[in-house]
Design a protein around this motif. Structure first.
Motif, PDB file in Angstrom:
ATOM      1  N   LEU A   1       0.833  -1.212   0.000  1.00 17.35           N
ATOM      2  CA  LEU A   1       0.000   0.000   0.000  1.00 17.35           C
ATOM      3  C   LEU A   1       0.864   1.258   0.000  1.00 17.35           C
ATOM      4  N   THR A   2       1.934   1.240   0.795  1.00 15.92           N
ATOM      5  CA  THR A   2       2.841   2.386   0.840  1.00 15.92           C
ATOM      6  C   THR A   2       3.530   2.585  -0.507  1.00 15.92           C
ATOM      7  N   SER A   3       3.954   1.489  -1.132  1.00 14.64           N
ATOM      8  CA  SER A   3       4.622   1.567  -2.434  1.00 14.64           C
ATOM      9  C   SER A   3       3.713   2.174  -3.495  1.00 14.64           C
ATOM     10  N   MET A   4       2.421   1.868  -3.408  1.00 13.61           N
ATOM     11  CA  MET A   4       1.487   2.421  -4.391  1.00 13.61           C
ATOM     12  C   MET A   4       1.332   3.935  -4.223  1.00 13.61           C
ATOM     13  N   GLY A   5       1.745   4.460  -3.072  1.00 14.36           N
ATOM     14  CA  GLY A   5       1.686   5.899  -2.841  1.00 14.36           C
ATOM     15  C   GLY A   5       2.857   6.657  -3.443  1.00 14.36           C
ATOM     16  N   ILE A   6       3.867   5.939  -3.929  1.00 11.78           N
ATOM     17  CA  ILE A   6       5.021   6.597  -4.554  1.00 11.78           C
ATOM     18  C   ILE A   6       4.573   7.147  -5.903  1.00 11.78           C
ATOM     19  N   ALA A   7       4.890   8.382  -6.161  1.00 12.81           N
ATOM     20  CA  ALA A   7       4.430   9.043  -7.389  1.00 12.81           C
ATOM     21  C   ALA A   7       5.026   8.391  -8.631  1.00 12.81           C
TER      22      ALA A   7
ATOM     23  N   TRP B 142       5.784   3.664 -13.880  1.00 13.30           N
ATOM     24  CA  TRP B 142       5.889   3.288 -12.481  1.00 13.30           C
ATOM     25  C   TRP B 142       7.208   3.707 -11.874  1.00 13.30           C
TER      26      TRP B 142
ATOM     27  N   ARG C  99       8.470   3.360  -8.148  1.00 12.58           N
ATOM     28  CA  ARG C  99       7.494   2.535  -7.439  1.00 12.58           C
ATOM     29  C   ARG C  99       7.757   1.040  -7.660  1.00 12.58           C
TER      30      ARG C  99
END
Length: 156
Positions: free
Chosen positions: A25-31, A38, A41
Motif C-alpha cells: 500500500l505504501t509503495s502504491m503511494g510513490i508518485a 511506475w 514505485r
C-alpha cells in the motif's frame, strides 16, 4: 508463545504478510515518474510482494519445523530499524547519502567489522546502485527534501 521459545512459523508468516501488505500500500503511494511510468514505485513494490510470498511460504512450513532462532532476533530488529531509517533518510537527504550510510550499517549488522570493507560499501554501493537503477534502468531517483548529493554531483 511461551517464554524462551521462538515464534512459530504461523506467527512469522502472518507478520511477513501483514508487513508486505502495508509495504505494498505504501509503495502504491510513490508518485509516478515524470513520464507517467511506475519508475521508482516498481522496486519497492517488488520487495513488498516478495514479503507477502515469503510469508505465504512460511505459513506452508511443516508444523514441527523450527522458526527463527532467538539469537537472530536482535539482528532482525536492527535490520527493521535500519530499513525504516533508510526510507526516511532517502526522503530527507536523498538516495546517495542515505545509501552511503545504510550499506555499511547493514554490513555491520551481518558481522563485517573491517573498516576498509565498510568504507568500500559506503562508496561502491551508492555508485553501483545509481548506475544500475537510475542510469541503466532509467528509474527516476528519489530526491532529498533537505539536501541531495545529486545536486552537487550533477545528477537529475
Amino acid at each position: 508463545m511461551t517464554p524462551g521459545t521462538s515464534p512459530t512459523p504461523r506467527v512469522v508468516g502472518v507478520a511477513l504478510i501483514l508487513i508486505g501488505m502495508g509495504a505494498t500500500l505504501t509503495s502504491m503511494g510513490i508518485a509516478l515518474d515524470p513520464y507517467g511510468r511506475w519508475g521508482a514505485r516498481l522496486f519497492p513494490l517488488a520487495g513488498s510482494v516478495a514479503l507477502i510470498l515469503l510469508g505465504a511460504a512460511e505459513l506452508r512450513q511443516a508444523p514441527g519445523a523450527s522458526a527463527v532462532e532467538r539469537r537472530h532476533l536482535p539482528a532482525i530488529a536492527a535490520l527493521l530499524v535500519l530499513s525504516v531509517g533508510y526510507v526516511w533518510a532517502i526522503s530527507a537527504v536523498g538516495y546517495l547519502i542515505a545509501t552511503a550510510v545504510a550499506a555499511p550499517a547493514a554490513l555491520w549488522i551481518f558481522g563485517v567489522r573491517r573498516p576498509l570493507g565498510l568504507l568500500t560499501a559506503a562508496i561502491s554501493c551508492p555508485v553501483a546502485y545509481h548506475v544500475v537503477f537510475f542510469e541503466l534502468l532509467g528509474v527516476f531517483p528519489p530526491l532529498g527534501r533537505y539536501v541531495d548529493l545529486l545536486d552537487v554531483v550533477g545528477g537529475v
